[in-house]
Design a protein around this motif. Structure first.
Motif, PDB file in Angstrom:
ATOM      1  N   ILE A  66      28.513  20.141 -38.048  1.00  0.00           N
ATOM      2  CA  ILE A  66      27.951  21.359 -37.469  1.00  0.00           C
ATOM      3  C   ILE A  66      26.553  21.572 -38.051  1.00  0.00           C
ATOM      4  O   ILE A  66      26.396  21.737 -39.259  1.00  0.00           O
ATOM      5  N   LYS A 111      22.252  19.253 -32.241  1.00  0.00           N
ATOM      6  CA  LYS A 111      22.909  18.018 -32.642  1.00  0.00           C
ATOM      7  C   LYS A 111      21.970  16.825 -32.537  1.00  0.00           C
ATOM      8  O   LYS A 111      22.101  15.841 -33.278  1.00  0.00           O
ATOM      9  N   ILE A 163      28.118  18.477 -32.878  1.00  0.00           N
ATOM     10  CA  ILE A 163      28.261  19.503 -31.851  1.00  0.00           C
ATOM     11  C   ILE A 163      27.048  20.419 -31.778  1.00  0.00           C
ATOM     12  O   ILE A 163      26.338  20.635 -32.758  1.00  0.00           O
ATOM     13  N   TYR A 190      26.323  24.517 -30.536  1.00  0.00           N
ATOM     14  CA  TYR A 190      27.040  25.778 -30.342  1.00  0.00           C
ATOM     15  C   TYR A 190      26.010  26.814 -29.920  1.00  0.00           C
ATOM     16  O   TYR A 190      24.806  26.627 -30.120  1.00  0.00           O
ATOM     17  N   ASP A 232      32.926  28.810 -30.856  1.00  0.00           N
ATOM     18  CA  ASP A 232      32.479  27.535 -30.297  1.00  0.00           C
ATOM     19  C   ASP A 232      32.865  26.373 -31.199  1.00  0.00           C
ATOM     20  O   ASP A 232      33.315  25.323 -30.720  1.00  0.00           O
ATOM     21  N   CYS A 233      32.695  26.539 -32.489  1.00  0.00           N
ATOM     22  CA  CYS A 233      33.052  25.464 -33.425  1.00  0.00           C
ATOM     23  C   CYS A 233      34.558  25.180 -33.376  1.00  0.00           C
ATOM     24  O   CYS A 233      34.970  24.012 -33.408  1.00  0.00           O
ATOM     25  N   VAL A 288      35.794  18.735 -41.253  1.00  0.00           N
ATOM     26  CA  VAL A 288      34.606  19.423 -40.762  1.00  0.00           C
ATOM     27  C   VAL A 288      33.519  19.357 -41.830  1.00  0.00           C
ATOM     28  O   VAL A 288      33.803  19.356 -43.032  1.00  0.00           O
ATOM     29  N   GLY A 298      29.167  20.613 -42.555  1.00  0.00           N
ATOM     30  CA  GLY A 298      28.011  21.352 -42.057  1.00  0.00           C
ATOM     31  C   GLY A 298      26.989  21.588 -43.145  1.00  0.00           C
ATOM     32  O   GLY A 298      27.300  21.585 -44.345  1.00  0.00           O
ATOM     33  N   GLY A 324      25.430  25.859 -40.541  1.00  0.00           N
ATOM     34  CA  GLY A 324      26.544  25.021 -40.104  1.00  0.00           C
ATOM     35  C   GLY A 324      27.596  24.847 -41.180  1.00  0.00           C
ATOM     36  O   GLY A 324      28.784  24.691 -40.889  1.00  0.00           O
ATOM     37  N   LEU A 370      29.751  27.956 -41.042  1.00  0.00           N
ATOM     38  CA  LEU A 370      30.648  27.877 -39.889  1.00  0.00           C
ATOM     39  C   LEU A 370      31.764  26.867 -40.133  1.00  0.00           C
ATOM     40  O   LEU A 370      32.928  27.104 -39.772  1.00  0.00           O
ATOM     41  N   ALA A 371      31.434  25.740 -40.758  1.00  0.00           N
ATOM     42  CA  ALA A 371      32.464  24.751 -41.084  1.00  0.00           C
ATOM     43  C   ALA A 371      33.494  25.347 -42.040  1.00  0.00           C
ATOM     44  O   ALA A 371      34.701  25.101 -41.901  1.00  0.00           O
ATOM     45  N   VAL A 416      35.867  27.551 -40.015  1.00  0.00           N
ATOM     46  CA  VAL A 416      36.831  26.775 -39.221  1.00  0.00           C
ATOM     47  C   VAL A 416      37.927  26.214 -40.120  1.00  0.00           C
ATOM     48  O   VAL A 416      39.090  26.132 -39.719  1.00  0.00           O
TER      49      VAL A 416
END
Length: 298
Positions: free
Chosen positions: A75, A85, A105, A107, A121-122, A145, A147, A151, A154-155, A158
Motif C-alpha cells: 500500500i 502504485k 494497489i 486506493y 479500499d485496502c 500486508v 506499506g 500506506g 493503512l496496512a 487492515v
C-alpha cells in the motif's frame, strides 16, 4: 577547441553510460517476473467504483513451482492525498524476483474521500487477493500486508482492525503479518489533539474534525493480542510524529504480547525509508522474506 569539446562530452557520455547500466539492471530484475497491470478489485457496477483508483497490479515470478508463493499486498504512501502504485514497480519486481507474489494497489484519496473509505479500499483489495491470487501462483493462505508512510498506517489497520475485516467479510485471520515501513497515522488520535507542528491542520481534511474517527482510524487502538506478527521500521531522521507514534505502537505490541520486531535505521529520512527498497538486499527485504517464508525461485 577539441579539448573543450571533449570536456563537454564527458558528462554526457557518463550520463548515457549511467542510464545504460540502469536499464540493464532493471531488465535483469524484471526478466524473472511478470506484471499484470490495472486489474479492477471493485466491481465496476458498484456505485462507488473509481476507474483509476480501484485498480491493482500483480507481480509474479515467471518460474512456476509446485508450491504457491507467499503474497505481499503493498500500500503506497502519499500523505493520504497523493501517490500511485505505478511509482513503486521496483518493489513489485524485487519481491517477485525473490519468490513473492506482490500485489500493488491504488486506493481513493483525499479530498474525494476520507481515511475510513481508504481503509475500506485496502480491505477490498485484500478480499480480491484472497479470491484471485491463486490464479497468479500466489498462496491465499499466506497473505501479508506492507506499506510506507500513510500506506503503512493503512496496512496496520487492515492487519489489526476486526471491525474492518468483518465489514468486508474477510476470512478470519487472513492476514498473516504486516511490514510497516516508517508508518504514518498509527496514532492520529493523539497527533490531531496536539497539533504541534506547522501545517497539521491539513490532516483534518482526510481525517475530519471528528475525534472518534481519529481514534477508529489509528491502529494503536485497534491492535489486539491475536493480531498477526508485525515488522516495524523507522528512520532515525524521520518526522518526530512518526517516531513517537511508532514507539507507542511498539510498546503496545509488547504489552499485548504480539510477536513483532522494531528496528530504527540510522541516518534514514522518511523518503529514504522507501527509496532504499530499490536495492534487493535491503534489510527490510531480508526480514520480510523470513517472515513470509519465501525462497528465491532463481
Amino acid at each position: 577547441m577539441s579539448f573543450l569539446r571533449l570536456l563537454w562530452q564527458i558528462p554526457a557520455a557518463l550520463l548515457v553510460l549511467a542510464m545504460l547500466i540502469s536499464l540493464i539492471n532493471e531488465y535483469a530484475i524484471a526478466r524473472p517476473s511478470e506484471r499484470i497491470k490495472d486489474i479492477p478489485y471493485v466491481n465496476a457496477q458498484s456505485p462507488d467504483f473509481d476507474v483509476e483508483r480501484h485498480l491493482l497490479d500483480v507481480y509474479a515470478p515467471k518460474l512456476k513451482t509446485a508450491q504457491p508463493f507467499p503474497v505481499v499486498v503493498f500500500i503506497h504512501g502519499g500523505n493520504w492525498d497523493s501517490g500511485s502504485k505505478n511509482l513503486y514497480s521496483f518493489i513489485g519486481r524485487r519481491l517477485a524476483k525473490q519468490g513473492v507474489v506482490a500485489v500493488l494497489i491504488n486506493y481513493r484519496l483525499s479530498p474525494a474521500v476520507r481515511v475510513p473509505a481508504m481503509a475500506d479500499d485496502c480491505a477490498r483489495a485484500v478480499l480480491w487477493t484472497t479470491q484471485h491470487i491463486g490464479e497468479f501462483g500466489g498462496d491465499p493462505n499466506r497473505i501479508f500486508v506492507m506499506g510506507h508512510s500513510a500506506g503503512g498506517g493503512l496496512a496496520a489497520l487492515v492487519a489489526t482492525d476486526h471491525q474492518l475485516a468483518a465489514k468486508w467479510q474477510l476470512p478470519e485471520q487472513v492476514i498473516k503479518g504486516a511490514i510497516l515501513d516508517d508508518a504514518a497515522g498509527l496514532d492520529m488520535y493523539d497527533y490531531l489533539q496536539k497539533m504541534e507542528f506547522p501545517g497539521d491542520e491539513q490532516y483534518l481534511i482526510p481525517y475530519s474534525h471528528d475525534s472518534a474517527v481519529w481514534r477508529a482510524m489509528s491502529a494503536l487502538y485497534q491492535v489486539t493480542a491475536d493480531s498477526p506478527p508485525i515488522l516495524l521500521y523507522n528512520g532515525s531522521r524521520t518526522y518526530p510524529g512518526i517516531l513517537r507514534s511508532t514507539q507507542k505502537f511498539h510498546e503496545r505490541l509488547l504489552a499485548l504480547g504480539v510477536k513483532h520486531e522494531f528496528k530504527v535505521l540510522q541516518g534514514r529520512k522518511h523518503v529514504g525509508m522507501v527509496a532504499q527498497l530499490y536495492w534487493q538486499n535491503n534489510l527490510i527485504y531480508q526480514d520480510l522474506l523470513k517472515l513470509v517464508g519465501a525462497g528465491k525461485p532463481e
